[in-house]
Motif scaffolding. Structure first.
Motif, PDB file in Angstrom:
ATOM      1  N   LEU A 117      33.410  61.555  52.353  1.00 46.61           N
ATOM      2  CA  LEU A 117      34.852  61.516  52.506  1.00 46.61           C
ATOM      3  C   LEU A 117      35.429  60.224  51.934  1.00 46.61           C
ATOM      4  O   LEU A 117      36.466  60.232  51.249  1.00 46.61           O
ATOM      5  N   ALA A 118      34.752  59.112  52.181  1.00 47.46           N
ATOM      6  CA  ALA A 118      35.229  57.817  51.703  1.00 47.46           C
ATOM      7  C   ALA A 118      35.226  57.739  50.187  1.00 47.46           C
ATOM      8  O   ALA A 118      36.134  57.171  49.571  1.00 47.46           O
ATOM      9  N   CYS A 119      34.201  58.313  49.577  1.00 44.46           N
ATOM     10  CA  CYS A 119      34.037  58.165  48.126  1.00 44.46           C
ATOM     11  C   CYS A 119      34.675  59.290  47.317  1.00 44.46           C
ATOM     12  O   CYS A 119      35.048  59.088  46.163  1.00 44.46           O
TER      13      CYS A 119
ATOM     14  N   ALA B 238      34.909  48.367  49.783  1.00 42.50           N
ATOM     15  CA  ALA B 238      35.212  47.643  48.546  1.00 42.50           C
ATOM     16  C   ALA B 238      35.049  48.520  47.303  1.00 42.50           C
ATOM     17  O   ALA B 238      35.972  48.602  46.478  1.00 42.50           O
ATOM     18  N   PRO B 239      33.905  49.195  47.128  1.00 43.46           N
ATOM     19  CA  PRO B 239      33.806  50.060  45.941  1.00 43.46           C
ATOM     20  C   PRO B 239      34.751  51.255  45.986  1.00 43.46           C
ATOM     21  O   PRO B 239      35.252  51.697  44.953  1.00 43.46           O
ATOM     22  N   ALA B 240      35.007  51.796  47.185  1.00 48.34           N
ATOM     23  CA  ALA B 240      35.940  52.922  47.299  1.00 48.34           C
ATOM     24  C   ALA B 240      37.345  52.492  46.895  1.00 48.34           C
ATOM     25  O   ALA B 240      38.083  53.245  46.252  1.00 48.34           O
ATOM     26  N   ARG B 241      37.726  51.264  47.279  1.00 56.23           N
ATOM     27  CA  ARG B 241      39.038  50.749  46.901  1.00 56.23           C
ATOM     28  C   ARG B 241      39.151  50.607  45.387  1.00 56.23           C
ATOM     29  O   ARG B 241      40.150  51.008  44.784  1.00 56.23           O
ATOM     30  N   ALA B 242      38.117  50.055  44.773  1.00 59.64           N
ATOM     31  CA  ALA B 242      38.134  49.899  43.312  1.00 59.64           C
ATOM     32  C   ALA B 242      38.186  51.260  42.619  1.00 59.64           C
ATOM     33  O   ALA B 242      38.908  51.451  41.633  1.00 59.64           O
ATOM     34  N   ALA B 243      37.415  52.219  43.156  1.00 58.89           N
ATOM     35  CA  ALA B 243      37.398  53.554  42.562  1.00 58.89           C
ATOM     36  C   ALA B 243      38.765  54.229  42.680  1.00 58.89           C
ATOM     37  O   ALA B 243      39.219  54.908  41.748  1.00 58.89           O
TER      38      ALA B 243
END
Length: 415
Positions: free
Chosen positions: A325-327, A361-366
Motif C-alpha cells: 500500500l505504501a509503495c 523516505a523512498p515512498a515520498r521520493a517515488a
C-alpha cells in the motif's frame, strides 16, 4: 516622456542543444515537470506589462511548439516563427514577424527560464524614456585579457557588467540597427554577440540604458546548468503563493472530489467551497481494481486525491500488505483515475508524508517523481498532476486544495 506603446515579448528558442549534450533542442528539455520553453513563455504570457508574445523556434520544431502553446493555453502568443541559420538571422525573422507598427520589443533567450517578472516590468518602464535597454549584473569575477596563454591586462571589475536578457528596444531602432548590420559586408565575419551590440555598433548615438538583472536569471548552456535550473525552478514552485478563496470556489463549486485515505479535514474544507466530496478508505488503494470500483460509484469525477496516511516505520518491520500500500497505492489510484479525469479534464493530487523511515523516505521520493512523470504524460489529455509533501493533516488539506486551484501541473508542493 514617450507614451505607452504595445510591448511584445520575443522568445528566442532557435538553439539546438549541442553544448548541453542533448539531441533535442535544449529548450524542450523538461525541468521541474515542464519544458524550459514552457517556463519561459509563461513568464511573458503572465506579465501584465506584455501585450503579445512571439516565439522563434528551431527549424523542424514549429508544429510541436504550436501544440505546446495550445495545450498550455498561452493566449498572448500571436506567432511561432521558424528560426534561421544564425542568431542574427533568427532575430531578424522575429523582428519581421512583429510587423511594421511601432512598439516595444523584449528579446529574450528561451533558455533563461528563471527570469524574474520584476525585470520585465523594469524593461518596459525604461522604454518609456529610452529606446534601447540592456539587462546586466555586476561581474563578481576578475576578468583578464589574455593572448597566447599570457595575461596581458586585468580589467577594472568595477566597470564591468555581465549581459543578460531580455534586451528591450523600440522596434524601429532595433530594426534599423539590423538593417545596417546586414548591409555591412564585414558584419558576417564580426557579428555582435547580442542585440545591444548591434545597436552600439550601428546606431552609436542611441544611448543604451542598464536595468539591473539577477543572478537567478541564468542561461542554461552546459549540462550542470540543467541540474541547477531544475532545483531553482522546483524551489520557486514550492513557494508559489496560495490561490485566493475565489479560485478555490471556481475550481471546486459543483465538482466531485474523490479522496482516498483519511480525508475528514479535506472534505470539510472542500465542501465549504461547494465541492461534492466522496471519501474512500485508504485500503481501497491496494489494487487498481478496488480503486476503480470505488471511483465508479462516485459518478463523474473532476478531481482525485490520494492521501498516503501513516507509513510503516521501517522496512524490516513492515508487513507485506502495508508495504504494498505504501509503495503502490498512489500508482493504483492514478491508473484507476486516469479514464475518469480524461473525460473531465481534472486534477490528480498525490500526497506523501514527511517521515524519514526506510519506507516513508523512498515512498515520498517515488510519489514526487510519479507526479512529475504523469504530468508530462497526461498533459495532452488536459489532466494536471501534482504532489503534496506534508505531515500535518490540517496543512495537508489546505495544500491539496492549493494544488487543485493553482492551475499548475508537475509541481511538488511542501506544506
Amino acid at each position: 516622456m514617450i507614451s505607452r506603446l504595445p510591448s511584445i515579448g520575443v522568445v528566442l528558442a532557435g538553439g539546438t542543444g549541442r553544448r548541453v549534450g542533448h539531441s533535442e533542442p535544449k529548450q524542450l528539455i523538461k525541468l521541474a515537470g515542464r519544458t524550459i520553453l514552457e517556463h519561459t513563455i509563461e513568464l511573458f504570457d503572465a506579465s501584465p506589462d506584455v501585450d503579445e508574445v512571439v516565439v522563434l523556434m528551431t527549424p523542424g520544431f514549429v508544429e510541436p511548439v504550436r501544440e505546446l502553446v495550445r495545450r498550455c493555453g498561452f493566449g498572448k502568443v500571436t506567432a511561432i516563427v521558424e528560426g534561421g541559420a544564425s542568431r542574427t538571422e533568427s532575430t531578424w525573422r522575429a523582428l519581421q514577424a512583429v510587423g511594421e507598427r511601432e512598439c516595444n520589443v523584449l528579446l529574450h533567450d528561451a533558455v533563461r527560464p528563471l527570469l524574474e517578472p520584476r525585470i520585465i516590468t523594469d524593461c518596459v518602464r525604461a522604454l518609456e524614456t529610452y529606446e534601447a535597454v540592456e539587462v546586466a549584473i555586476p561581474s563578481s569575477d576578475t576578468v583578464l585579457v589574455a593572448e597566447d596563454d599570457i595575461v596581458r591586462e586585468v580589467l577594472d571589475r568595477s566597470r564591468l557588467r555581465r549581459a543578460q536578457t531580455p534586451q528591450a528596444f523600440r522596434l524601429s531602432v532595433i530594426r534599423e540597427a539590423y538593417r545596417r548590420a546586414m548591409a555591412d559586408p564585414g558584419f558576417a565575419t564580426r557579428q555582435a554577440t547580442d542585440d545591444c551590440g548591434v545597436v552600439l555598433r550601428y546606431l552609436p548615438e542611441v544611448p543604451i540604458y542598464l536595468v539591473p538583472g539577477s543572478e537567478r536569471n541564468m542561461k542554461v548552456t552546459h549540462p550542470i546548468d540543467l541540474s541547477i535550473a531544475d532545483q531553482l525552478l522546483r524551489l520557486a514552485a514550492a513557494g508559489t503563493p496560495a490561490p485566493a478563496p475565489p479560485d478555490y470556489r471556481r475550481v471546486l463549486s459543483g465538482r466531485t472530489v474523490a479522496v482516498f485515505g483519511d480525508g475528514a479535514d479535506l472534505a470539510a474544507l472542500a465542501s465549504g467551497y461547494g465541492a461534492v466530496v466522496r471519501c474512500f478508505p485508504a485500503d481501497l488503494a491496494r489494487t487498481e481494481e478496488q480503486a476503480a470500483k470505488a471511483l465508479a460509484e462516485a459518478g463523474p469525477v473532476h478531481h482525485v486525491i490520494h492521501l498516503a496516511g501513516p507509513r510503516p516505520g521501517s522496512l524490516a518491520a513492515a508487513d507485506a500488505e502495508a508495504l504494498a500500500l505504501a509503495c503502490l497505492g498512489a500508482a493504483n489510484v492514478a491508473r484507476a483515475a486516469y479514464p475518469l479525469l480524461r473525460e473531465t479534464g481534472g486534477t490528480l493530487v498525490l500526497q506523501a508524508d514527511g517521515g524519514d523511515g526506510s519506507v516513508a523516505a523512498p515512498a515520498r521520493a517515488a510519489t514526487a517523481e510519479l507526479a512529475r512523470a504523469l504530468a508530462a504524460e497526461w498533459a495532452a489529455d488536459d489532466i494536471r498532476v501534482n504532489a503534496v509533501l506534508t505531515t500535518d493533516p490540517h496543512r495537508t488539506a489546505r495544500t491539496c486544495l492549493d494544488a487543485l486551484a493553482s492551475g499548475l501541473t508537475g509541481q511538488v508542493m511542501d506544506g
